[in-house]
Write a protein that holds these residues in place. Sequence first.
Motif, short mmCIF file in Angstrom:
data_model
loop_
_atom_site.label_atom_id
_atom_site.label_comp_id
_atom_site.label_asym_id
_atom_site.label_seq_id
_atom_site.Cartn_x
_atom_site.Cartn_y
_atom_site.Cartn_z
N LEU A 34 74.54 -11.05 92.72
CA LEU A 34 73.87 -11.64 93.87
C LEU A 34 73.61 -10.55 94.90
N GLY A 35 72.35 -10.39 95.29
CA GLY A 35 72.00 -9.51 96.39
C GLY A 35 71.91 -10.35 97.64
N ILE A 142 79.37 -10.12 90.76
CA ILE A 142 79.35 -9.12 91.82
C ILE A 142 78.39 -9.59 92.91
N VAL A 143 78.83 -9.52 94.16
CA VAL A 143 77.95 -9.75 95.31
C VAL A 143 77.80 -8.42 96.04
N ILE A 144 76.56 -8.02 96.27
CA ILE A 144 76.30 -6.81 97.05
C ILE A 144 75.57 -7.19 98.32
N GLU A 174 83.65 -10.32 92.95
CA GLU A 174 83.83 -9.00 93.53
C GLU A 174 82.73 -8.80 94.57
N VAL A 175 83.06 -8.12 95.67
CA VAL A 175 82.10 -7.94 96.76
C VAL A 175 82.02 -6.46 97.13
N ARG A 176 80.77 -6.00 97.32
CA ARG A 176 80.55 -4.62 97.77
C ARG A 176 79.58 -4.67 98.96
N LEU A 223 82.49 -0.90 101.35
CA LEU A 223 83.70 -1.71 101.32
C LEU A 223 83.72 -2.46 100.00
N LEU A 224 84.81 -2.29 99.26
CA LEU A 224 84.98 -2.97 97.97
C LEU A 224 86.08 -4.01 98.10
N LEU A 225 85.75 -5.25 97.78
CA LEU A 225 86.72 -6.36 97.86
C LEU A 225 86.90 -6.94 96.47
N GLN A 226 88.13 -6.97 96.00
CA GLN A 226 88.45 -7.53 94.70
C GLN A 226 89.65 -8.47 94.83
N PRO A 227 89.63 -9.62 94.14
CA PRO A 227 90.75 -10.56 94.26
C PRO A 227 92.03 -9.99 93.70
#
Length: 228
Positions: A34-35, A142-144, A174-176, A223-227
Motif C-alpha cells: 500500500l502506498g 508493507i505500507v509505505i 510492516e510500515v516504512r 522509519l521502519l515499524l515491524q510487529p
Amino acid sequence: MGFAIEKVVPWGRNLEEYRRMFSLTDNDLDQRILGCADGPASFNAEMHEQGKNCVSIDPIYQFSASQIKERIRKTADTVAEQMTKNRQDYLWDHYQSPENLLRIRLAAMDLFLFDFEKGKVAGRYLAGALPQLPLTDQSFDIVICSHCLFSYSHLFDLNFHQQAIAEICRVGKEVRIFPLLEVNGKPSRHLSSLITQMQQDNTWDVKIIQVDYEFQKGGNEMLLLQPR
C-alpha cells in the motif's frame, strides 16, 4: 529559512526513487504493498506494468485526472521556485540541477495521469485520507508513506501523527515512512516523541534505517515499524 510551503501539494516520484527511499528489494516488490499518501507518483503505474500487487490511497484521488493535472501545473511553479532558491540544501549528484529534477518529476506524474483513470476503475487508486483509511486490518504486507508524515510536521500536529501511524500500523504488517525531515530540511519536531511512545507501547519494533537515497541533506533515513 529553507524550503517553505503552507499546504500539502501534489507531487510525485517514480519507482526507482521509491526503491531507494524505502530500501525495497525484489522480494519486497512481490508483496502486497500500500502506498499511503502516494499523490501523483508513478510508483503504482510502474508496479502494475510489471504485474505487481500495489494499491495507492490519497485524498487527491477523489478528483479527475484533468483536475489533478491542473493542480500539478500550479504546484510545479511553486516547487521549481523553492528548489532553485534553496538549492544549497540539496545534494545534486543524481539529479544534476533543479531543471532536470523538474523534468524527472513531471515525467513521473505524466505516467501517473496516463494510468490514473483505468487504475481507479481497477481499484488500484483509492480516495482516502489519514488518520482514517477505508481499509481492513492487516490487509497489506508493507505500507509505505512518502513525503507526508514528518515532512509536513508544521501542518500536522503530534496528535495527528500518532493517530495516522496507528492507522497505517493497523492496515499493514510492516510500515516504512520516509523521510524523517520536514520540508525545510530540519528533523521532524514529532519524531522523538513518537518513537518514545511506540517503544513504551511495546507493540512494534521501531528502527531508524539508513537508505540509499539522499536528496535533502541529511535526509537518508526511514522509519521502519515491524510487529513484535
